[in-house]
Enzyme design. Structure first.
Site, PDB file in Angstrom:
ATOM      1  N   THR A  56      -5.273   9.292  -3.202  1.00 28.90           N
ATOM      2  CA  THR A  56      -5.337   9.013  -1.763  1.00 28.90           C
ATOM      3  C   THR A  56      -4.581  10.086  -0.972  1.00 28.90           C
ATOM      4  OG1 THR A  56      -5.550   6.671  -2.223  1.00 28.90           O
ATOM      5  CG2 THR A  56      -4.929   7.258   0.012  1.00 28.90           C
ATOM      6  N   GLU A 109       0.805  -1.218   0.000  1.00 27.78           N
ATOM      7  CA  GLU A 109       0.000   0.000   0.000  1.00 27.78           C
ATOM      8  C   GLU A 109       0.841   1.273   0.000  1.00 27.78           C
ATOM      9  OE1 GLU A 109      -2.765  -0.546  -1.280  1.00 27.78           O
ATOM     10  OE2 GLU A 109      -4.149   0.171   0.240  1.00 27.78           O
TER      11      GLU A 109
HETATM   12  P1  ADP Z   1      -7.606   2.204  -4.539  1.00 24.31           P
HETATM   13  O1  ADP Z   1      -8.521   2.525  -3.407  1.00 24.31           O
HETATM   14  O2  ADP Z   1      -8.348   1.782  -5.745  1.00 24.31           O
HETATM   15  O3  ADP Z   1      -6.527   1.263  -4.155  1.00 24.31           O
HETATM   16  P2  ADP Z   1      -5.510   4.106  -4.630  1.00 24.31           P
HETATM   17  O4  ADP Z   1      -5.497   5.516  -5.150  1.00 24.31           O
HETATM   18  O5  ADP Z   1      -5.126   3.836  -3.236  1.00 24.31           O
HETATM   19  O6  ADP Z   1      -6.942   3.575  -4.947  1.00 24.31           O
HETATM   20  O7  ADP Z   1      -4.577   3.205  -5.562  1.00 24.31           O
HETATM   21  C1  ADP Z   1      -4.555   3.357  -6.929  1.00 24.31           C
HETATM   22  C2  ADP Z   1      -3.136   3.768  -7.340  1.00 24.31           C
HETATM   23  O8  ADP Z   1      -2.239   2.699  -7.057  1.00 24.31           O
HETATM   24  C3  ADP Z   1      -3.047   4.056  -8.823  1.00 24.31           C
HETATM   25  O9  ADP Z   1      -2.243   5.213  -8.970  1.00 24.31           O
HETATM   26  C4  ADP Z   1      -2.293   2.849  -9.374  1.00 24.31           C
HETATM   27  O10 ADP Z   1      -1.486   3.171 -10.477  1.00 24.31           O
HETATM   28  C5  ADP Z   1      -1.446   2.383  -8.195  1.00 24.31           C
HETATM   29  N1  ADP Z   1      -1.194   0.936  -8.199  1.00 24.31           N
HETATM   30  C6  ADP Z   1       0.003   0.349  -8.026  1.00 24.31           C
HETATM   31  N2  ADP Z   1      -0.111  -0.986  -8.083  1.00 24.31           N
HETATM   32  C7  ADP Z   1      -1.412  -1.259  -8.306  1.00 24.31           C
HETATM   33  C8  ADP Z   1      -2.133  -2.466  -8.478  1.00 24.31           C
HETATM   34  N3  ADP Z   1      -1.536  -3.650  -8.470  1.00 24.31           N
HETATM   35  N4  ADP Z   1      -3.449  -2.365  -8.654  1.00 24.31           N
HETATM   36  C9  ADP Z   1      -4.067  -1.158  -8.695  1.00 24.31           C
HETATM   37  N5  ADP Z   1      -3.438   0.013  -8.552  1.00 24.31           N
HETATM   38  C10 ADP Z   1      -2.101  -0.028  -8.363  1.00 24.31           C
END
Ligand code: ADP
Length: 304
Positions: free
Chosen positions: A180, A125
């Site tokens: 986020t 995360e």
């Molecule tokens: P969510 O609540 O959907 O996780 P976030 O904003 O916390 O939303 O996460 C999305 C971000 O994380 C995007 O910028 C994406 O490029 C990045 N990311 C990195 N690895 C992954 C993954 N395996 N799956 C989805 N998003 C990812």
């Protein structure tokens, strides 16, 4: 064993007053991750629009962390099929991380306990949120409703009532790259003690609702007077979506995680289609389309 596939569910974090503490796994969307042993290195294979550099992908970071922590020499290929839309507050990055932690544990026969699996998944995360928080990964790994305690990490799980239903509206808007981070930056740094008392009482009522399997108590306690008001302006039409859903019979409505998805809490007795349409109408007041999913809780990540 040379290869393993794990499916992990979407999740909603916070549930109103449980900021960074509560999570609920949702039987709405799933990520599928296949780990395959390879000679050396870590590679990511995906057709989805997510980073493929391991240190920038939540799944890649989990593998990096677990290889180091458990002294695994083998290389690993990570194949990711996204089902959880990234960046909408549905725990997308967490679902990839959760599936990866469980797959790694099974592939190398580690037999890790729940808290260690959550700790490993949580490392991922950092890539998306900038800071480690365990609410989405805990729900995605363990399923059901989770309460996250940190320092030391200790996750409590409660199996939700079977009549609990959720209506999730995912607006079709462009989310900023560091969503986020942005949505965390608008939260007040200081809060009134009286506000904290109100939020705490509702959070306690939510936990009581899960323990007593009382979906009405859960739904009617989804009330957050601290974080939600400071973030509402980031979601076009949020106040209409919420007002409409409550009018259509939702017991409680709030932002799913850091948004922009909005989640309504209801039961099998509610008119779920009416709530779904009311939420759609709310987004339409700001000319925004949305995908609406009616779902129940998920039992968490599973090998398939
Ligand atoms: P969510 O609540 O959907 O996780 P976030 O904003 O916390 O939303 O996460 C999305 C971000 O994380 C995007 O910028 C994406 O490029 C990045 N990311 C990195 N690895 C992954 C993954 N395996 N799956 C989805 N998003 C990812």
């Amino acid at each position: 064993m040379n290869s393993i596939t794990v499916k992990a569910p979407s999740s909603t974090a916070n549930l109103g007053p449980g900021f960074d503490v509560f999570g609920l796994a949702l039987d709405a969307f799933y990520d599928t991750v296949t780990l395959t042993k390879q000679k050396s290195g870590i590679s990511i294979v995906t057709t989805d629009n997510i980073p493929v550099i391991p240190s920038k992908n939540t799944a890649g970071i989990v593998v990096q962390h677990m290889k180091k922590k458990f002294k695994i020499k083998s290389g690993v290929q990570i194949k990711i099929k996204k089902g959880v839309p990234p960046g909408f507050g549905m725990g997308s990055s967490a679902a990839s991380a959760a599936a990866t932690a469980i797959a790694f544990d099974r592939l190398f026969g580690l037999k890790l306990d729940d808290n260690t699996l959550v700790e490993c998944a949580g490392m991922g995360e950092r890539a998306s949120a900038g800071s480690i928080h365990y609410d989405n990964v805990s729900a995605s790994v363990l399923g059901g409703f989770v309460i996250v305690r940190t320092k030391p990490l200790d996750v409590l799980k409660i199996v939700p009532p079977s009549d609990l239903r959720l209506v999730v509206a995912v607006p079709k808007i462009i989310v900023p790259q560091k969503k986020t981070k942005v949505s965390r930056s608008v939260i007040p740094k200081q809060i009134d003690l009286s506000d904290s008392v109100i939020n705490l009482s509702n959070a306690a009522a939510i936990v009581t609702g899960f323990i007593k399997k009382d979906s009405e108590l859960i739904g009617s306690s989804i009330k957050d007077i601290i974080v939600e008001p400071s973030r509402a302006h980031l979601i076009p039409g949020f106040s209409s979506v919420k007002k409409n859903a409550l009018k259509a019979g939702a017991l409680g409505v709030t932002i799913s995680g850091a948004g922009p998805s909005v989640i309504s809490f209801a039961t099998t007795k509610s008119n779920l289609t009416k709530i779904a349409n009311a939420m759609k109408k709310g987004f339409r007041t700001k000319k925004t389309d949305c995908i609406v999913v009616i779902c129940k809780f998920s039992n968490g990540a599973k090998t398939i």
